[in-house]
Structure formats: C-alpha cells, structure tokens
Motif scaffolding. Sequence first.
Motif, PDB file in Angstrom:
ATOM      1  N   TYR A   1      54.237  39.741  48.059  1.00  0.00           N
ATOM      2  CA  TYR A   1      53.251  41.219  48.053  1.00  0.00           C
ATOM      3  C   TYR A   1      54.534  41.493  46.125  1.00  0.00           C
ATOM      4  CZ  TYR A   1      51.539  45.198  47.271  1.00  0.00           C
ATOM      5  OH  TYR A   1      50.731  46.590  47.129  1.00  0.00           O
TER       6      TYR A   1
ATOM      7  N   ARG B   1      54.942  43.586  40.836  1.00  0.00           N
ATOM      8  CA  ARG B   1      54.264  45.343  40.392  1.00  0.00           C
ATOM      9  C   ARG B   1      52.559  44.695  40.580  1.00  0.00           C
ATOM     10  NH1 ARG B   1      55.091  49.679  37.504  1.00  0.00           N
ATOM     11  NH2 ARG B   1      53.240  50.491  35.997  1.00  0.00           N
ATOM     12  N   TRP B   2      52.130  45.776  41.140  1.00  0.00           N
ATOM     13  CA  TRP B   2      50.937  45.546  40.814  1.00  0.00           C
ATOM     14  C   TRP B   2      49.879  46.679  40.999  1.00  0.00           C
ATOM     15  CZ3 TRP B   2      49.167  41.048  44.209  1.00  0.00           C
ATOM     16  CH2 TRP B   2      50.165  40.491  44.661  1.00  0.00           C
TER      17      TRP B   2
ATOM     18  N   THR C   1      46.831  48.829  41.452  1.00  0.00           N
ATOM     19  CA  THR C   1      45.623  49.476  43.441  1.00  0.00           C
ATOM     20  C   THR C   1      44.204  49.570  43.050  1.00  0.00           C
ATOM     21  OG1 THR C   1      47.179  51.588  43.192  1.00  0.00           O
ATOM     22  CG2 THR C   1      47.547  49.459  44.365  1.00  0.00           C
TER      23      THR C   1
ATOM     24  N   ASP D   1      47.878  36.240  43.584  1.00  0.00           N
ATOM     25  CA  ASP D   1      47.658  37.591  42.933  1.00  0.00           C
ATOM     26  C   ASP D   1      46.448  38.626  43.140  1.00  0.00           C
ATOM     27  OD1 ASP D   1      48.751  36.349  40.857  1.00  0.00           O
ATOM     28  OD2 ASP D   1      47.895  35.210  40.047  1.00  0.00           O
ATOM     29  N   GLU D   2      46.282  38.780  44.473  1.00  0.00           N
ATOM     30  CA  GLU D   2      45.279  39.552  44.968  1.00  0.00           C
ATOM     31  C   GLU D   2      45.650  39.627  46.786  1.00  0.00           C
ATOM     32  OE1 GLU D   2      41.053  40.898  45.588  1.00  0.00           O
ATOM     33  OE2 GLU D   2      41.017  39.673  43.544  1.00  0.00           O
TER      34      GLU D   2
ATOM     35  N   SER E   1      44.922  45.166  45.598  1.00  0.00           N
ATOM     36  CA  SER E   1      45.816  45.284  44.893  1.00  0.00           C
ATOM     37  C   SER E   1      45.760  43.851  44.116  1.00  0.00           C
ATOM     38  CB  SER E   1      47.520  45.565  45.397  1.00  0.00           C
ATOM     39  OG  SER E   1      47.486  46.445  46.406  1.00  0.00           O
ATOM     40  N   ARG E   2      45.608  43.853  42.855  1.00  0.00           N
ATOM     41  CA  ARG E   2      46.202  42.939  41.583  1.00  0.00           C
ATOM     42  C   ARG E   2      47.501  43.219  40.507  1.00  0.00           C
ATOM     43  NH1 ARG E   2      40.706  44.710  41.230  1.00  0.00           N
ATOM     44  NH2 ARG E   2      39.643  42.547  42.736  1.00  0.00           N
ATOM     45  N   ARG E   3      48.103  41.316  40.990  1.00  0.00           N
ATOM     46  CA  ARG E   3      49.173  41.124  40.391  1.00  0.00           C
ATOM     47  C   ARG E   3      49.122  41.459  38.751  1.00  0.00           C
ATOM     48  NH1 ARG E   3      53.649  39.176  42.814  1.00  0.00           N
ATOM     49  NH2 ARG E   3      52.060  37.902  44.328  1.00  0.00           N
ATOM     50  N   GLU E   4      50.098  42.522  38.533  1.00  0.00           N
ATOM     51  CA  GLU E   4      49.903  42.847  36.503  1.00  0.00           C
ATOM     52  C   GLU E   4      50.892  41.452  36.638  1.00  0.00           C
ATOM     53  OE1 GLU E   4      51.804  46.539  36.135  1.00  0.00           O
ATOM     54  OE2 GLU E   4      49.619  47.538  36.784  1.00  0.00           O
TER      55      GLU E   4
END
Length: 165
Positions: free
Chosen positions: A19, A22-23, A25, A137-138, A161-164
């Motif tokens: 984790y 940056r994510w 959400t 990434d999720e 949450s998906r990774r930026e």
Amino acid sequence: MTDTLPAETDAGASDFDFYHGRWHTYHRKLRDVLDPECTEWLEFEGVNECSVILDGLGNTETSTFDYETPFTGYTLRLYEPGTRLWRIWWASTRLPGVMGPPVEGRFDGGRGVFLADEELNGRMTKVRFEWTVVSPDETRWEQSFSYDEGATWKTNWTTTSRREA
C-alpha cells in the motif's frame, strides 16, 4: 544509519508494503455508519498517500475524501514483532482531536483482518477492518460492525483503491 529488522520480523513487518504510495480511492459508505438500520449508500472518491515510518515497523496514511462535506483523515499503522500483530488507529477532521482505540490483527496471504471492541453511540460494538490485495495496483478495504458479539456483521463502508501512475 538505518536499523535492520531481525529476520523473524520481516514477514509480518512487510504486510502493508503493497500500500505504500499514492492511490485514487472509490468509496461506498452508508450515510450513517452508526445506525444499524441505515440502508442509504453514498458513493464518492478521494486520494490516499501511504508512507513508511520506523524503518518499516509502521506506516502513515493521509486521506482526502470528496464527500458531501469534504474531510481529511489520518491512519497510523504499527507492527509489533513479538506478537506479529498490526494495530491501526484512525482520526479525521470529522471528529477533531479524537483517535479511537486501534483495531488489531494480521494478514494471511493477501487478506488481513483487524478487530476491536469500541463503544459507538453508547453501544458496545465489534469493529472489523478487512484488507484484500486484489493486485499490485488495486486493493479493497471494508469496515463492518457487529452488535451481537461477532455472530453477524454489517458492512458499512467499502473502499477500492487504485494505484496512481
């Protein structure tokens, strides 16, 4: 100088490494998570940033929520090598100056379960956080409450949450 963790702590201390970063959400939350009868769901977005602290024995997360009335949140996660438990504390601008008791637990594979007993609205409640690593990434986080000592649980908030990039 950076301390090196003993080998026996490495496995659990890295549980939240997925984790860091940056994510973006996506939230789905009951309008009133403290009302066991509430059935009205709200959806909104936000951003989380998670950083390592204490040479890997913890992390902090700052969150912004594009809610009806926007707010910010802060999460502190600390790992205790002797018990292999994580403790997670939460605070937000919605209830300034208050940090409730931590949920505590651990990961087994890609799923972490964290529990606490807390008095909410004058009623003893079991609180459960569940983390699922969907992919690098999720992730998915879910909060549930039980008003019957854990016999049944009612989910009141989920976050994907998906990774930026």
